[in-house]
Motif scaffolding. Structure first.
Motif, PDB file in Angstrom:
ATOM      1  N   ASN A  39      33.770  41.418  76.616  1.00 46.33           N
ATOM      2  CA  ASN A  39      32.845  41.362  75.496  1.00 46.33           C
ATOM      3  C   ASN A  39      33.139  41.543  74.748  1.00 46.33           C
ATOM      4  O   ASN A  39      34.257  42.075  74.212  1.00 46.33           O
ATOM      5  N   LEU A  40      33.255  43.613  74.723  1.00 42.16           N
ATOM      6  CA  LEU A  40      33.552  44.652  73.792  1.00 42.16           C
ATOM      7  C   LEU A  40      35.021  44.561  73.664  1.00 42.16           C
ATOM      8  O   LEU A  40      35.618  44.263  72.512  1.00 42.16           O
ATOM      9  N   LEU A  41      35.656  44.357  74.431  1.00 36.88           N
ATOM     10  CA  LEU A  41      36.973  44.667  74.501  1.00 36.88           C
ATOM     11  C   LEU A  41      37.535  43.546  74.089  1.00 36.88           C
ATOM     12  O   LEU A  41      38.764  43.225  72.553  1.00 36.88           O
ATOM     13  N   SER A  42      37.192  42.280  74.173  1.00 35.53           N
ATOM     14  CA  SER A  42      37.854  41.288  73.265  1.00 35.53           C
ATOM     15  C   SER A  42      37.224  40.500  71.887  1.00 35.53           C
ATOM     16  O   SER A  42      38.369  40.078  71.240  1.00 35.53           O
ATOM     17  N   LEU A  43      35.913  40.961  71.797  1.00 33.15           N
ATOM     18  CA  LEU A  43      35.420  41.422  70.143  1.00 33.15           C
ATOM     19  C   LEU A  43      36.909  41.597  69.037  1.00 33.15           C
ATOM     20  O   LEU A  43      36.412  41.650  68.373  1.00 33.15           O
ATOM     21  N   ASN A  44      37.276  42.778  69.896  1.00 34.21           N
ATOM     22  CA  ASN A  44      38.195  44.244  69.209  1.00 34.21           C
ATOM     23  C   ASN A  44      38.756  43.222  68.633  1.00 34.21           C
ATOM     24  O   ASN A  44      39.833  43.774  67.535  1.00 34.21           O
ATOM     25  N   LYS A  45      39.214  41.591  69.526  1.00 31.54           N
ATOM     26  CA  LYS A  45      41.018  41.120  68.904  1.00 31.54           C
ATOM     27  C   LYS A  45      40.344  39.860  67.428  1.00 31.54           C
ATOM     28  O   LYS A  45      40.687  40.010  66.700  1.00 31.54           O
TER      29      LYS A  45
END
Length: 135
Positions: A39-45
């Protein structure tokens, strides 16, 4: 996904990261942190600003090596991170557990050493993050 639809509507997201190590996370919480990291990595998008909150818990994540691992993870999403709040465990949930007649988990009352809190703050600051102690 509803989480990301809501995230897109937010100006800022407060995101807790307890540790980077999935085995350590599972040992102390009962589940690994793969979804959290994903989720954290996806939020970066998204263009949403992220405030990282790191609960500092004695006997769990109160080591410099764990802070280094978290920093490594955060460097992957640095562009969206507004800052890091280090949240030393305060044990305020004890009364709630007592009222409910529940056994108080050891980690709920486990505070990190004061010198570690300052060490973690200095480490994240030296790593280029805007960091503060407390929420």
């Amino acid at each position: 996904d509803v989480f990301f639809q809501l995230a897109e509507a937010c100006d800022m997201i407060l995101f807790d990261v307890k540790c980077a190590d999935p085995l350590l996370h599972k040992k102390h919480t009962g589940t690994d942190n793969k979804t959290i990291i994903s989720n954290l990595l996806s939020l970066n998008k998204l263009k949403t600003v992220i405030m990282i909150r790191i609960p500092l818990i004695g006997g769990f994540n109160d080591t410099l090596s764990e802070m280094q691992a978290i920093a490594g993870l955060l460097k992957e999403v640095r562009t969206g991170i507004a800052g890091i709040s280090l949240l030393p465990n305060h044990g305020m949930g004890v009364a709630k557990y007592q009222r409910m007649g529940l056994t108080i988990p050891d980690l709920l009352t486990s505070k990190p050493p004061e010198d570690f809190i300052k060490e973690a703050e200095a480490f994240f600051s030296q790593s280029g993050f805007n960091v503060k102690i407390g929420g």
